[in-house]
Design a protein around this motif. Structure first.
Motif, PDB file in Angstrom:
ATOM      1  N   VAL A   1       0.770  -1.186  -0.038  1.00  0.00           N
ATOM      2  CA  VAL A   1      -0.053  -0.098   0.113  1.00  0.00           C
ATOM      3  C   VAL A   1       0.930   1.247  -0.061  1.00  0.00           C
ATOM      4  O   VAL A   1       0.404   2.197  -0.747  1.00  0.00           O
ATOM      5  N   ALA A   2       1.974   1.122   0.672  1.00  0.00           N
ATOM      6  CA  ALA A   2       2.796   2.445   0.714  1.00  0.00           C
ATOM      7  C   ALA A   2       3.328   2.670  -0.651  1.00  0.00           C
ATOM      8  O   ALA A   2       3.605   3.697  -1.191  1.00  0.00           O
ATOM      9  N   LYS A   3       3.699   1.391  -1.426  1.00  0.00           N
ATOM     10  CA  LYS A   3       4.199   1.645  -2.866  1.00  0.00           C
ATOM     11  C   LYS A   3       3.225   2.190  -3.541  1.00  0.00           C
ATOM     12  O   LYS A   3       3.619   2.863  -4.487  1.00  0.00           O
ATOM     13  N   GLU A   4       2.158   1.658  -3.478  1.00  0.00           N
ATOM     14  CA  GLU A   4       1.046   2.240  -4.217  1.00  0.00           C
ATOM     15  C   GLU A   4       0.930   3.795  -4.282  1.00  0.00           C
ATOM     16  O   GLU A   4       0.732   4.731  -4.984  1.00  0.00           O
ATOM     17  N   VAL A   5       0.542   4.045  -2.749  1.00  0.00           N
ATOM     18  CA  VAL A   5       0.777   5.657  -2.490  1.00  0.00           C
ATOM     19  C   VAL A   5       1.789   6.257  -2.976  1.00  0.00           C
ATOM     20  O   VAL A   5       1.398   7.392  -3.579  1.00  0.00           O
ATOM     21  N   VAL A   6       3.117   6.005  -2.805  1.00  0.00           N
ATOM     22  CA  VAL A   6       4.089   6.918  -3.373  1.00  0.00           C
ATOM     23  C   VAL A   6       3.964   7.001  -5.050  1.00  0.00           C
ATOM     24  O   VAL A   6       4.348   7.959  -5.521  1.00  0.00           O
ATOM     25  N   GLU A   7       3.706   5.905  -5.640  1.00  0.00           N
ATOM     26  CA  GLU A   7       3.471   5.698  -7.067  1.00  0.00           C
ATOM     27  C   GLU A   7       2.446   6.749  -7.593  1.00  0.00           C
ATOM     28  O   GLU A   7       2.792   7.505  -8.671  1.00  0.00           O
ATOM     29  N   ILE A   8       1.405   6.980  -7.006  1.00  0.00           N
ATOM     30  CA  ILE A   8       0.146   7.798  -7.152  1.00  0.00           C
ATOM     31  C   ILE A   8       0.785   9.327  -7.016  1.00  0.00           C
ATOM     32  O   ILE A   8       0.488  10.355  -7.710  1.00  0.00           O
ATOM     33  N   MET A   9       1.518   9.326  -5.610  1.00  0.00           N
ATOM     34  CA  MET A   9       2.342  10.755  -5.509  1.00  0.00           C
ATOM     35  C   MET A   9       2.964  11.317  -6.678  1.00  0.00           C
ATOM     36  O   MET A   9       3.315  12.624  -6.783  1.00  0.00           O
ATOM     37  N   TYR A  10       4.049  10.302  -7.238  1.00  0.00           N
ATOM     38  CA  TYR A  10       4.797  10.745  -8.020  1.00  0.00           C
ATOM     39  C   TYR A  10       4.115  11.232  -9.441  1.00  0.00           C
ATOM     40  O   TYR A  10       4.122  12.069 -10.173  1.00  0.00           O
ATOM     41  N   LYS A  11       2.978  10.239  -9.822  1.00  0.00           N
ATOM     42  CA  LYS A  11       1.972  10.602 -10.853  1.00  0.00           C
ATOM     43  C   LYS A  11       1.318  12.003 -10.659  1.00  0.00           C
ATOM     44  O   LYS A  11       1.213  12.649 -11.879  1.00  0.00           O
ATOM     45  N   ALA A  12       1.028  12.487  -9.435  1.00  0.00           N
ATOM     46  CA  ALA A  12       0.524  13.867  -9.273  1.00  0.00           C
ATOM     47  C   ALA A  12       1.498  14.999  -9.614  1.00  0.00           C
ATOM     48  O   ALA A  12       0.845  15.761 -10.281  1.00  0.00           O
ATOM     49  N   VAL A  13       2.615  14.981  -9.254  1.00  0.00           N
ATOM     50  CA  VAL A  13       3.602  15.841  -9.534  1.00  0.00           C
ATOM     51  C   VAL A  13       4.215  15.875 -10.933  1.00  0.00           C
ATOM     52  O   VAL A  13       4.646  16.780 -11.313  1.00  0.00           O
ATOM     53  N   LYS A  14       3.890  14.646 -11.778  1.00  0.00           N
ATOM     54  CA  LYS A  14       4.388  14.725 -12.991  1.00  0.00           C
ATOM     55  C   LYS A  14       3.390  15.389 -14.060  1.00  0.00           C
ATOM     56  O   LYS A  14       3.782  15.829 -15.176  1.00  0.00           O
ATOM     57  N   ASP A  15       2.006  15.411 -13.555  1.00  0.00           N
ATOM     58  CA  ASP A  15       1.047  15.912 -14.305  1.00  0.00           C
ATOM     59  C   ASP A  15       0.984  17.553 -14.067  1.00  0.00           C
ATOM     60  O   ASP A  15       0.975  17.982 -12.801  1.00  0.00           O
TER      61      ASP A  15
END
Length: 292
Positions: free
Chosen positions: A196-210
């Motif tokens: 779940v931590a891995k998932e959260v971090v990946e989504i946070m990366y996605k947010a700042v890339k957009d």
């Protein structure tokens, strides 16, 4: 190493984005807060999704996360970084509003379970601190529960040292670590420990890339700092006016004692000196307050 700008999960925009974009993260967080195992969550749906491109530039959006869990539980999850004087009343209002917004034509026996969650990054109860606490309606004398279908819960991130075994079992300590992480490096280390931590971090990366989402997160951060600045300016102005009134009344000794107390409590020294009309060096000024 990732080089994009960092936004913590305590940024309300980032928190909402992660919960809206990841059904898995939303399921795991609601299970954790509801003290359930993940397989007990059969369905969960965000009820207040946002278009982050259209929201960019807005300062007035309240980005709590509202969701329906297992079709019988309505939850509202908020993140608050700075102390808010009337947080207890605000939480009560939100919980009561959730109950009031349910379909009035339904049978009262089928009304949903109401759960209000506040994730706070400041000490909520200084007299009786706790990491995770839940409040419900009870008889004031016998303490018998009136109902457990209307509850308000607090996760106090500043009290993680008081976390219990249950907090660890249900994953609340992991979520606290995710919320408190203040760099990509810390998030990356947490991502190695759980899915779940891995998932959260990946989504946070996605947010700042957009670009649009990143602009929205920046706007949220600037709006938060602006609100803090306005409150601080008002506080300082109030302090200065109070000291001036004291001077007008000629309360010399009391004025100096007040000035020293304000300095000891973190009020800007330059403001205190300006209000008292002193041009002494800082050390001499403070010494003069202590000796008179």
């Amino acid at each position: 190493m990732f080089e994009e700008k960092f936004f913590a999960l305590t940024n309300d925009g980032m928190f909402h984005y992660v919960m809206q974009e990841s059904q898995y993260a939303l399921k795991m967080l609601t299970a954790s807060l509801l003290s359930k195992q993940p397989d007990e969550i059969t369905s969960v749906e965000v009820k207040n999704p946002y278009d982050y491109g259209k929201c960019a530039g807005s300062k007035d959006i309240i980005l709590d996360v509202k969701a329906v869990v297992n079709k019988d539980t309505v939850v509202n999850i908020e993140v608050q970084v700075k102390a808010f004087k009337y947080w207890r009343y605000r939480s009560l209002y939100y919980a009561a509003r959730m109950a009031a917004e349910t379909d009035p034509n339904r049978d009262y026996g089928s009304l949903p379970i109401i759960r209000q969650f506040s994730i706070l990054n400041y000490t909520f109860d200084r007299e009786n601190p706790d990491f995770f606490s839940t409040y419900e309606l009870r008889n004031v004398e016998s303490e018998k529960s009136f109902t457990d279908r209307f509850q308000i819960s607090i996760m106090d991130l500043t009290q993680n040292r008081l976390a219990t075994w249950d907090d660890a079992i249900y994953g609340r300590t992991l979520w606290a670590d995710l919320f408190k992480a203040n760099s990509w490096e810390k998030l990356e280390s947490l991502a190695l420990k759980s899915e779940v931590a891995k998932e959260v971090v990946e989504i946070m990366y996605k947010a700042v890339k957009d670009d649009e989402t990143a602009r929205f997160l920046t706007d949220r951060e600037l709006a938060r700092k602006e609100r803090i600045s306005i409150r601080e300016e008002g506080r300082m102005e109030g302090i200065a006016q109070g000291m001036k009134k004291g001077m007008e009344k000629g309360v010399d000794q009391g004025k100096k004692q007040l000035a020293l107390r304000l300095i000891n409590n973190g009020v800007d020294l330059a403001l205190v000196k300006q209000t008292l009309g002193s041009d002494l060096p800082d050390d001499e000024f403070i010494e003069s307050l202590r000796n008179n």
